[in-house]
Write a protein that holds these residues in place. Structure first.
Motif, PDB file in Angstrom:
ATOM      1  N   GLN A 318      24.750  47.350  49.762  1.00 37.90           N
ATOM      2  CA  GLN A 318      24.554  46.050  49.100  1.00 37.90           C
ATOM      3  C   GLN A 318      25.906  45.496  48.656  1.00 37.90           C
ATOM      4  O   GLN A 318      26.130  45.151  47.494  1.00 37.90           O
ATOM      5  N   GLU A 321      26.246  42.038  46.824  1.00 37.12           N
ATOM      6  CA  GLU A 321      25.702  42.039  45.468  1.00 37.12           C
ATOM      7  C   GLU A 321      26.622  42.810  44.515  1.00 37.12           C
ATOM      8  O   GLU A 321      26.807  42.417  43.359  1.00 37.12           O
ATOM      9  N   ARG A 322      27.211  43.899  44.991  1.00 39.35           N
ATOM     10  CA  ARG A 322      28.050  44.724  44.119  1.00 39.35           C
ATOM     11  C   ARG A 322      29.413  44.096  43.845  1.00 39.35           C
ATOM     12  O   ARG A 322      29.934  44.179  42.732  1.00 39.35           O
ATOM     13  N   PHE A 323      30.007  43.487  44.880  1.00 33.28           N
ATOM     14  CA  PHE A 323      31.408  43.063  44.757  1.00 33.28           C
ATOM     15  C   PHE A 323      31.602  41.548  44.804  1.00 33.28           C
ATOM     16  O   PHE A 323      32.728  41.078  44.688  1.00 33.28           O
ATOM     17  N   GLN A 365      33.940  46.233  38.405  1.00 30.44           N
ATOM     18  CA  GLN A 365      33.783  46.699  39.779  1.00 30.44           C
ATOM     19  C   GLN A 365      34.702  47.881  40.112  1.00 30.44           C
ATOM     20  O   GLN A 365      34.507  48.533  41.124  1.00 30.44           O
ATOM     21  N   GLU A 370      37.684  52.034  44.527  1.00 28.64           N
ATOM     22  CA  GLU A 370      36.995  51.869  45.808  1.00 28.64           C
ATOM     23  C   GLU A 370      37.961  51.564  46.945  1.00 28.64           C
ATOM     24  O   GLU A 370      37.748  51.991  48.075  1.00 28.64           O
TER      25      GLU A 370
END
Length: 583
Positions: A318, A321-323, A365, A370
């Motif tokens: 997703q 939506e996450r980032f 985030q 990441e």
């Protein structure tokens, strides 16, 4: 042995096996070991808390936070400008020494990431001829001073815990200068054989993987690939077509010029970074993520080792939506990817071309965990010349006061970071985003495990066994064995994890042999920075391997000579600078 000793040995073996054989983040593993040590009463609560508030660890954290401001100064940009003047060996020499010096005072990952843009804009030499030397120079240069690389401060934590004299600011400099010169000599010898990856690109092996669709009403429906103008695009190659016929999905590969396009066809292209704009201009094509494109600047992000995206597809992750960003292209070296863009399982080192939204880069985030961002939202604008000078002068003052024992480095960095916040050179959200929680967990967990080994008597038992095993062996070969063990572990796990595992062993071994531990400490320190052969062994390696578009053979062809020069210089100079004195 007692039950407690068996328990501690089991934790150590489990930790090593987990780090080597799984993809679990090292920070999680070390944190779990620290927690188990406390729960099992192998160490007290005070000892556990002391491990995570060690002065060298706090110094390391502040130094990494201070580098956020140093990255914004104009110093690194000025260095980049110098790289287009002179012949190849002259440019390589300037690049090697400037990168080494910069990396001796600030995080080498930040130095490499900042110089990549300047190297890519260099019009005289192929970027791939300069990126590998730059990355290796940053690694060599990180050993020049106490603050050049995080492993030096990690090792200082163990020295402090063992009650040994701490490393001073220039303790490693004598050996490191010889190492840097040895690397420069090898670079001169192989300069003409440095790889040029740009010429290797052809239409069958373009880096980025893009997806477009033939939507309902498209003017391309019913046209052949050739008539649609999709056959001879510059640096853009139609690799395959996915088509649904009835209830079955069919893959058409290779795609011939006579293939007729149909509604709903998914076209998969191989191209370069400019291909997104090219595909947007082709009428009748709907590019993956088209609904978010409105003239924004693209961002390129490289997936890190610790990313939660490893082994997960964009769809399952997703991602949008996450980032608050849409991936419009993926690159994995020269590997030809297959299937739809949303179904590709991502891996460490994959480069993602993103269309960022307004919320992309929010502190929540944790993008630094990441991704290794090469350009885009994480590349801050430069400070004005006046503010750049102020930041650099203040940092130099902190280092100078620490060198002359006027103000401890920990206190100086605390004042420096506070000043950065007060003058708004950096923001609290930036510091939160860049807080090195992984390093805190690795170092704190390693110190906790070391304390548990001492409390249980394992350290003394290990020292006795190693002393007996190396009885009659010349100290040089014992030191070489410590160095090679650290080097081997560094290629398998992070350099901080390797240093944290081997450093207590090296100290115990030296004490058991009745000699000054410093030669063995130096072997661990330089061995933990000896990651040249594997592009996955260190973050700067992974960064240039991906951005430089190297093949593994090309990378290893440069890395092996560098590793040999580094190793010979280290093993020759350590005994000269740090003789094997008896205690």
């Amino acid at each position: 042995m007692t039950l407690e000793q068996y328990w501690v040995i089991g934790m150590v073996l489990t930790l090593v096996g987990t780090l080597v054989c799984t993809r679990l983040p090292a920070s999680w593993v070390f944190a779990a070991v620290a927690l188990l040590s406390y729960v099992s009463n192998s160490l007290s609560l005070n000892e556990l808390s002391a491990s995570f508030t060690d002065s060298s660890l706090l110094t390391l954290v502040l130094l990494l936070l201070a580098s956020v401001a140093l990255e914004k100064t104009r110093l690194i940009s000025w260095v980049g400008v110098q790289l287009s003047r002179g012949g190849l060996r002259t440019v390589l020499t300037k690049l090697w020494f400037s990168t080494s010096v910069l990396s001796s005072f600030t995080a080498n990952t930040a130095v490499v990431a900042s110089l990549i843009g300047a190297i890519k804009r260099n019009q005289r030499y192929a970027p791939s001829k300069l990126m590998l030397p730059m990355a290796f120079a940053a690694t060599f240069g990180g050993t020049l001073t106490l603050i050049g690389t995080s492993t030096n401060l990690v090792i200082n934590s163990f020295l402090d815990r063992a009650g040994l004299p701490l490393l001073q600011f220039f303790t490693t400099t004598g050996v490191a200068i010889g190492v840097v010169l040895a690397g420069m000599l090898v670079l001169w010898l192989i300069a003409d054989r440095l790889p040029i990856t740009e010429k290797a690109e052809d239409e069958q092996n373009l880096p980025y993987f893009l997806e477009a669709r033939i939507a309902a009403g498209s003017i391309l429906i019913g046209k052949t690939v050739s008539d649609a103008g999709l056959r001879h695009l510059r640096k853009l190659y139609l690799a395959e077509i996915q088509r649904v016929i009835g209830d079955e999905k069919t893959t058409i590969i290779p795609v011939t010029p006579e293939e007729v396009l149909q509604q709903g066809d998914v076209l998969l292209f191989a191209g370069d970074m400019e291909s997104v704009a090219v595909l947007q201009e082709i009428a009748g094509l709907t590019l993956y993520g088209h609904h978010t494109m409105n003239g924004q600047s693209l961002a390129e992000a490289i997936i890190s080792h610790s990313s939660s995206l490893n082994g997960v597809s964009l769809k399952d992750a997703q991602f949008r939506e996450r980032f608050d960003a849409v991936v419009v292209a993926v690159r994995r070296g020269h590997e030809r990817l297959r299937g739809g863009l949303g179904t590709i399982e991502l891996q460490a080192g994959d480069a993602l071309l993103l269309v960022p939204g307004k919320q992309f880069g929010d502190a929540s985030q944790r993008l630094d965990k990441e991704f290794l961002l090469v350009n885009g939202v994480d590349s801050a604008t430069r400070l004005s010349p006046r503010r750049s000078a102020w930041v650099l002068a203040s940092f130099a003052a902190v280092i100078g006061l620490a060198m002359f024992n006027v103000l401890p480095l920990l206190k100086g960095l605390t004042l420096f970071v506070a000043g950065l916040l007060l003058t708004q050179v950096v923001t609290l959200s930036e510091l939160k985003r860049r807080f090195p929680i992984d390093i805190v967990l690795i170092v704190g967990g390693a110190l906790a495990l070391s304390q548990a080994m001492g409390n249980s008597g394992i350290s003394k038992l290990l020292a006795d066994e190693l002393t007996a095993g190396f009885s009659g062996v010349h100290y040089f070969f014992v030191m070489a064995g410590v160095y090679l063990l650290t080097l081997f572990l560094t290629e398998l796990m992070s350099n901080n994890a390797a240093a944290a595992l081997v450093c207590p062993i090296a100290i115990s071994l030296a004490q058991g042999l009745g000699i000054d531990p410093m030669p063995f400490i130096m072997a661990v320190l330089f061995g933990a920075s000896a990651s040249f052969i594997s592009p996955w062994g260190y973050q700067t390696n992974l960064l240039v391997f991906t951005v430089g578009n190297y093949r593994l053979k090309q990378y290893v062809g440069v890395g092996i000579p560098m590793a040999i020069a580094y190793t010979f210089a280290v093993l020759a100079l350590i005994p000269l600078m740090f003789p094997f004195h008896s205690l």
